[in-house]
Design a protein around this motif. Structure first.
Motif, PDB file in Angstrom:
ATOM      1  N   TYR A 139      -1.771   3.899  -4.191  1.00  0.00           N
ATOM      2  CA  TYR A 139      -2.287   2.847  -4.690  1.00  0.00           C
ATOM      3  C   TYR A 139      -3.131   3.514  -5.923  1.00  0.00           C
ATOM      4  O   TYR A 139      -3.441   4.634  -5.931  1.00  0.00           O
ATOM      5  N   ASN A 173      -6.560  -6.678   4.569  1.00  0.00           N
ATOM      6  CA  ASN A 173      -6.046  -7.030   3.429  1.00  0.00           C
ATOM      7  C   ASN A 173      -5.056  -5.700   3.084  1.00  0.00           C
ATOM      8  O   ASN A 173      -3.839  -6.195   2.650  1.00  0.00           O
ATOM      9  N   ASN A 231      -0.950  -6.648   2.483  1.00  0.00           N
ATOM     10  CA  ASN A 231      -0.265  -5.965   1.306  1.00  0.00           C
ATOM     11  C   ASN A 231       0.685  -5.122   1.418  1.00  0.00           C
ATOM     12  O   ASN A 231       1.852  -5.079   0.891  1.00  0.00           O
ATOM     13  N   ASN A 232       0.511  -4.208   2.320  1.00  0.00           N
ATOM     14  CA  ASN A 232       1.740  -3.092   2.801  1.00  0.00           C
ATOM     15  C   ASN A 232       2.877  -4.049   3.402  1.00  0.00           C
ATOM     16  O   ASN A 232       3.867  -3.486   2.890  1.00  0.00           O
ATOM     17  N   ASP A 286       5.762  -7.014  -4.215  1.00  0.00           N
ATOM     18  CA  ASP A 286       6.025  -5.838  -5.016  1.00  0.00           C
ATOM     19  C   ASP A 286       6.082  -4.491  -4.456  1.00  0.00           C
ATOM     20  O   ASP A 286       5.742  -3.353  -4.960  1.00  0.00           O
ATOM     21  N   GLN A 287       6.405  -4.329  -3.068  1.00  0.00           N
ATOM     22  CA  GLN A 287       6.287  -3.307  -2.300  1.00  0.00           C
ATOM     23  C   GLN A 287       6.941  -2.135  -3.225  1.00  0.00           C
ATOM     24  O   GLN A 287       6.789  -1.116  -2.604  1.00  0.00           O
ATOM     25  N   CYS A 323       3.532  -7.603   3.348  1.00  0.00           N
ATOM     26  CA  CYS A 323       4.359  -8.746   2.967  1.00  0.00           C
ATOM     27  C   CYS A 323       4.177  -8.713   1.211  1.00  0.00           C
ATOM     28  O   CYS A 323       4.773  -9.771   0.762  1.00  0.00           O
ATOM     29  N   SER A 324       3.807  -7.776   0.445  1.00  0.00           N
ATOM     30  CA  SER A 324       3.802  -7.869  -0.920  1.00  0.00           C
ATOM     31  C   SER A 324       5.215  -8.111  -1.519  1.00  0.00           C
ATOM     32  O   SER A 324       6.043  -7.106  -1.213  1.00  0.00           O
ATOM     33  N   TYR A 349      -7.594  -0.317  -6.973  1.00  0.00           N
ATOM     34  CA  TYR A 349      -7.265  -0.917  -5.785  1.00  0.00           C
ATOM     35  C   TYR A 349      -7.825  -0.184  -4.605  1.00  0.00           C
ATOM     36  O   TYR A 349      -8.404  -0.678  -3.711  1.00  0.00           O
TER      37      TYR A 349
END
Length: 69
Positions: free
Chosen positions: A63, A22, A26-27, A32-33, A29-30, A67
């Motif tokens: 983070y 996860n 997130n790193n 909001d990177q 594909c987010s 989170y």
């Protein structure tokens, strides 16, 4: 591929494996990177097709406590 290799190492703990996957996703594909990632090192490279690109080789992630927990 990277997540699969990590999954092998973390396979003794399914919760750890899922949490790592996860975090990794997130790193990478987010959308909001830009809100939590700071690029600290890039290199210039040339693809096999001769195209010049800039590649990120080092970054920092920030983070919130919620989170991280």
């Amino acid at each position: 591929v990277s997540v699969a290799l990590s999954g092998t190492v973390l396979s003794r703990c399914p919760a750890c494996s899922r949490n790592f996957a996860n975090l990794y996703c997130n790193n990478i594909c987010s959308p909001d990177q830009s809100l939590f990632t700071n690029v600290t090192r890039v290199v210039n490279r040339t693809t096999e097709q001769g195209l010049r690109q800039v590649a990120v080789v080092e970054y920092q992630c920030f983070y919130g406590q919620g989170y991280a927990d």
